[in-house]
Structure formats: C-alpha cells, structure tokens
Design a protein around this motif. Structure first.
Motif, PDB file in Angstrom:
ATOM      1  N   GLU A   1       0.827  -1.203   0.000  1.00  0.00           N
ATOM      2  CA  GLU A   1       0.000   0.000   0.000  1.00  0.00           C
ATOM      3  C   GLU A   1       0.866   1.260   0.000  1.00  0.00           C
ATOM      4  O   GLU A   1       0.593   2.220  -0.733  1.00  0.00           O
ATOM      5  CB  GLU A   1      -0.925  -0.001   1.214  1.00  0.00           C
ATOM      6  CG  GLU A   1      -1.898   1.146   1.237  1.00  0.00           C
ATOM      7  CD  GLU A   1      -2.822   1.070   2.433  1.00  0.00           C
ATOM      8  OE1 GLU A   1      -3.217   2.147   2.924  1.00  0.00           O
ATOM      9  OE2 GLU A   1      -3.143  -0.046   2.875  1.00  0.00           O
ATOM     10  N   VAL A   2       1.924   1.279   0.800  1.00  0.00           N
ATOM     11  CA  VAL A   2       2.835   2.430   0.838  1.00  0.00           C
ATOM     12  C   VAL A   2       3.505   2.607  -0.522  1.00  0.00           C
ATOM     13  O   VAL A   2       3.603   3.722  -1.038  1.00  0.00           O
ATOM     14  CB  VAL A   2       3.892   2.243   1.954  1.00  0.00           C
ATOM     15  CG1 VAL A   2       5.005   3.266   1.818  1.00  0.00           C
ATOM     16  CG2 VAL A   2       3.235   2.354   3.316  1.00  0.00           C
ATOM     17  N   ALA A   3       3.947   1.520  -1.123  1.00  0.00           N
ATOM     18  CA  ALA A   3       4.591   1.597  -2.432  1.00  0.00           C
ATOM     19  C   ALA A   3       3.616   2.120  -3.480  1.00  0.00           C
ATOM     20  O   ALA A   3       3.995   2.932  -4.339  1.00  0.00           O
ATOM     21  CB  ALA A   3       5.128   0.230  -2.831  1.00  0.00           C
ATOM     22  N   ASP A   4       2.368   1.684  -3.442  1.00  0.00           N
ATOM     23  CA  ASP A   4       1.366   2.160  -4.401  1.00  0.00           C
ATOM     24  C   ASP A   4       1.120   3.660  -4.231  1.00  0.00           C
ATOM     25  O   ASP A   4       1.003   4.391  -5.224  1.00  0.00           O
ATOM     26  CB  ASP A   4       0.049   1.396  -4.235  1.00  0.00           C
ATOM     27  CG  ASP A   4       0.136  -0.028  -4.745  1.00  0.00           C
ATOM     28  OD1 ASP A   4       1.093  -0.345  -5.479  1.00  0.00           O
ATOM     29  OD2 ASP A   4      -0.757  -0.829  -4.392  1.00  0.00           O
TER      30      ASP A   4
ATOM     31  N   HIS B   1       4.057   5.540  -5.641  1.00  0.00           N
ATOM     32  CA  HIS B   1       4.033   5.476  -7.100  1.00  0.00           C
ATOM     33  C   HIS B   1       2.998   6.438  -7.665  1.00  0.00           C
ATOM     34  O   HIS B   1       3.261   7.168  -8.622  1.00  0.00           O
ATOM     35  CB  HIS B   1       3.725   4.045  -7.555  1.00  0.00           C
ATOM     36  CG  HIS B   1       3.727   3.876  -9.030  1.00  0.00           C
ATOM     37  ND1 HIS B   1       2.586   3.913  -9.773  1.00  0.00           N
ATOM     38  CD2 HIS B   1       4.749   3.690  -9.897  1.00  0.00           C
ATOM     39  CE1 HIS B   1       2.888   3.749 -11.041  1.00  0.00           C
ATOM     40  NE2 HIS B   1       4.201   3.610 -11.151  1.00  0.00           N
ATOM     41  N   ASP B   2       1.800   6.439  -7.082  1.00  0.00           N
ATOM     42  CA  ASP B   2       0.750   7.343  -7.539  1.00  0.00           C
ATOM     43  C   ASP B   2       1.139   8.799  -7.309  1.00  0.00           C
ATOM     44  O   ASP B   2       0.764   9.680  -8.088  1.00  0.00           O
ATOM     45  CB  ASP B   2      -0.577   7.051  -6.840  1.00  0.00           C
ATOM     46  CG  ASP B   2      -1.186   5.725  -7.296  1.00  0.00           C
ATOM     47  OD1 ASP B   2      -0.779   5.224  -8.356  1.00  0.00           O
ATOM     48  OD2 ASP B   2      -2.058   5.210  -6.576  1.00  0.00           O
ATOM     49  N   GLY B   3       1.885   9.080  -6.275  1.00  0.00           N
ATOM     50  CA  GLY B   3       2.302  10.446  -5.978  1.00  0.00           C
ATOM     51  C   GLY B   3       3.324  10.975  -6.976  1.00  0.00           C
ATOM     52  O   GLY B   3       3.502  12.181  -7.115  1.00  0.00           O
TER      53      GLY B   3
END
Length: 67
Positions: free
Chosen positions: A46-49, A52-54
């Motif tokens: 979730e943190v990686a997603d 990435h979205d940021g």
C-alpha cells in the motif's frame, strides 16, 4: 481393580480436535505465511502504491483523444 471411566464421545471429540489442529499446523508450515507476515506485506504494498501514484505526472488531457 477398577480402571478409569472414560466417556467415549468426549474422548473422540478431543481426539478429532487434536487431529484437525495437527493437520492445520502442518498446512500452515507447508503452504502459508502467518497473518502478521501477510498484513506486513499488504501495508508495504500500500505504501509503495501511494508513492508510485504520488510521482505520476499529470497532463491537461489525460483521457483518450476523440476521433
């Protein structure tokens, strides 16, 4: 000369529970990860997603062009 009186129904239930628990423990070691490991991996993903979205670059027309 009297032996211990055993309720067979109770004994069978205890034996069945112990057998199921032993099989479950074997399956956990053979197939799975612990609940803590799964939750840790989910949180890490979730943190990686979010990171990435940021980092996505937004443009004015992100949608498909009409024909």
């Amino acid at each position: 000369m009297s032996g211990n009186i055993v309720n067979l129904r109770t004994w069978r239930k205890r034996k069945e529970r112990a057998d199921r628990e032993a099989e479950a423990a074997e399956n956990r070691t053979r197939h799975g990860r612990s609940k803590v490991e799964r939750r840790f991996e989910d949180a890490r993903r979730e943190v990686a997603d979010r990171q990435h979205d940021g980092r996505l670059i937004e443009t004015e027309d992100d949608g498909p062009k009409p024909a």
